[in-house]
Design a protein around this motif. Structure first.
Motif, PDB file in Angstrom:
ATOM      1  N   GLY A 299       0.847  -1.258   0.154  1.00  0.00           N
ATOM      2  CA  GLY A 299       0.036   0.230   0.107  1.00  0.00           C
ATOM      3  C   GLY A 299       0.774   1.193   0.250  1.00  0.00           C
ATOM      4  O   GLY A 299       0.431   2.338  -0.561  1.00  0.00           O
ATOM      5  N   TYR A 300       1.983   1.129   0.798  1.00  0.00           N
ATOM      6  CA  TYR A 300       2.628   2.560   0.567  1.00  0.00           C
ATOM      7  C   TYR A 300       4.145   2.063   1.159  1.00  0.00           C
ATOM      8  O   TYR A 300       4.461   0.904   1.617  1.00  0.00           O
ATOM      9  N   GLY A 301       5.201   3.079   0.722  1.00  0.00           N
ATOM     10  CA  GLY A 301       6.475   2.817   0.872  1.00  0.00           C
ATOM     11  C   GLY A 301       7.085   3.617   2.270  1.00  0.00           C
ATOM     12  O   GLY A 301       6.094   3.878   3.114  1.00  0.00           O
ATOM     13  N   ASP A 302       8.302   3.379   2.297  1.00  0.00           N
ATOM     14  CA  ASP A 302       8.815   4.171   3.375  1.00  0.00           C
ATOM     15  C   ASP A 302       8.705   5.745   3.323  1.00  0.00           C
ATOM     16  O   ASP A 302       8.320   6.211   2.207  1.00  0.00           O
ATOM     17  N   GLY A 303       8.548   6.291   4.687  1.00  0.00           N
ATOM     18  CA  GLY A 303       8.408   7.710   4.335  1.00  0.00           C
ATOM     19  C   GLY A 303       8.156   8.172   5.714  1.00  0.00           C
ATOM     20  O   GLY A 303       8.042   7.641   6.785  1.00  0.00           O
ATOM     21  N   LYS A 304       7.676   9.629   5.942  1.00  0.00           N
ATOM     22  CA  LYS A 304       7.444  10.164   7.131  1.00  0.00           C
ATOM     23  C   LYS A 304       5.957   9.781   7.751  1.00  0.00           C
ATOM     24  O   LYS A 304       5.009   9.253   7.147  1.00  0.00           O
ATOM     25  N   ALA A 305       5.968   9.579   9.185  1.00  0.00           N
ATOM     26  CA  ALA A 305       4.679   9.024   9.699  1.00  0.00           C
ATOM     27  C   ALA A 305       4.344  10.015  10.866  1.00  0.00           C
ATOM     28  O   ALA A 305       4.794  11.318  10.765  1.00  0.00           O
ATOM     29  N   GLY A 306       3.405   9.693  11.660  1.00  0.00           N
ATOM     30  CA  GLY A 306       2.896  10.798  12.555  1.00  0.00           C
ATOM     31  C   GLY A 306       3.728  11.326  13.654  1.00  0.00           C
ATOM     32  O   GLY A 306       5.074  10.630  13.973  1.00  0.00           O
ATOM     33  N   THR A 307       3.312  12.079  14.408  1.00  0.00           N
ATOM     34  CA  THR A 307       4.072  12.899  15.554  1.00  0.00           C
ATOM     35  C   THR A 307       3.276  12.468  16.866  1.00  0.00           C
ATOM     36  O   THR A 307       2.190  12.620  17.137  1.00  0.00           O
ATOM     37  N   TRP A 308       4.022  11.920  17.639  1.00  0.00           N
ATOM     38  CA  TRP A 308       3.574  11.533  18.997  1.00  0.00           C
ATOM     39  C   TRP A 308       3.326  12.795  19.883  1.00  0.00           C
ATOM     40  O   TRP A 308       4.266  13.531  20.093  1.00  0.00           O
TER      41      TRP A 308
END
Length: 319
Positions: A299-308
């Motif tokens: 579905g998607y590759g590596d990259g930025k995710a959310g901020t906790w």
């Protein structure tokens, strides 16, 4: 095939409206996607309820970024008049998560990235409009792909929101609240850019209305073959055609498709890090696209995710 359709119909009937619960193939955790109508009282109650009742809850993901969330906390801190006048499903879910001791992930693309991306796509769209061959093809491809990803649910096996999800009487009654609260909240959080946008839209609409009246007056006076009439008519026709095309591309590509990737990646990361199930509070138009990405191993590759939203960030906010 008839049996499969019957099973899907039963599953859809049993599913709580405005929600989709599925297995994230990336984290192997259960994820509940809540498709909210922003600032709608019904959606606010639903978001709170889903967080409170989710078994094995490890994290809550909200469709916000650090910049927007900080601003939200500034204008609507707990116990303030802002929290009373402008309640939201994101705040309700976050408060329920905090009561359960569950971490909150701000899963959306930051406005500092989104703004430049919108400008980039706007310029690209205008340039593509000047290229009837390849340019028009690129626009058409984006519009078709974006519309399919946002609205075609045939490949989701029932794990999707449908039009019927939003026909609940209490949700429809709250629609007026959403229409008023959404721009009001945006104006409070970002008064200069949002105020400028609203004023610009008002002036633009007034100008177009004046131009249309002038064109009608020229036609009534028998001047429908004059240069002025033809020019005004041409401008209005071009705007009627170009605005939906450009706006549609911005909405489907930058505002939905690309943000869906960040949201899905944030949900998977939240499940992996918390080692629990996840409830994600999203705008309704994001749910089906995010569900598709979570169900697809590629579905998607590596990259930025959310901020906790961590304790030290909260302390910095309060300092």
């Amino acid at each position: 095939r008839a049996c499969i359709l019957a099973v899907l119909a039963v599953a859809a009937a049993l599913r709580q409206p405005q929600t989709v619960t599925l297995r994230d193939v990336h984290s192997k955790r259960d994820v509940t996607l809540v498709g909210a109508m922003h600032y709608n009282p019904c959606s606010i109650k639903l978001a709170e309820k889903c967080v409170e009742e989710q078994e094995g809850l490890g994290a809550v993901v909200v469709e916000s970024c650090e910049s927007r969330w900080r601003r939200t906390q500034e204008v609507s801190p707990p116990g303030s008049i802002g929290r009373v006048l402008l309640p939201s499903e994101m705040l309700a879910a976050a408060e329920a998560a905090e009561e359960r001791g569950v971490p909150i992930s701000l899963g959306d693309t930051d406005v500092g990235e989104l703004g430049p991306r919108l400008k980039e796509l706007l310029v690209a769209s205008l340039m593509d409009l000047l290229s009837p061959g390849e340019g028009w093809k690129r626009i058409g491809d984006d519009l078709r792909r974006g519309a399919r990803l946002a609205f075609d649910t045939s490949d989701l096996d029932g794990d999707a929101l449908e039009f019927s999800d939003f026909l609940k009487p209490d949700l429809l009654l709250g629609f007026v609240t959403s229409l008023l609260a959404y721009p009001a909240a945006a104006l409070v959080k970002a008064p200069i850019p949002v105020g400028g946008l609203l004023l610009g839209s008002a002036f633009g609409a007034n100008y177009l209305e004046s131009a249309a009246r002038e064109a009608d007056a020229l036609a009534a006076a028998g001047g429908d073959s004059s240069a002025s009439y033809l020019l005004l008519s041409g401008v209005l026709i071009v705007l009627d055609i170009l605005f939906p095309i450009v706006f549609g591309r911005l909405l489907l590509v930058a505002m939905l498709e690309e943000r869906n990737v960040r949201l899905a990646r944030s949900i998977t990361e939240a499940a992996d890090r918390s080692r629990g199930n996840v409830v994600a509070i999203l705008g309704a138009l994001h749910v089906n696209g995010v569900a598709r990405l979570l169900k697809d191993p590629a579905g998607y590759g590596d990259g930025k995710a959310g901020t906790w939203w961590t304790d030290d960030m909260i302390e910095a906010k309060e300092a």
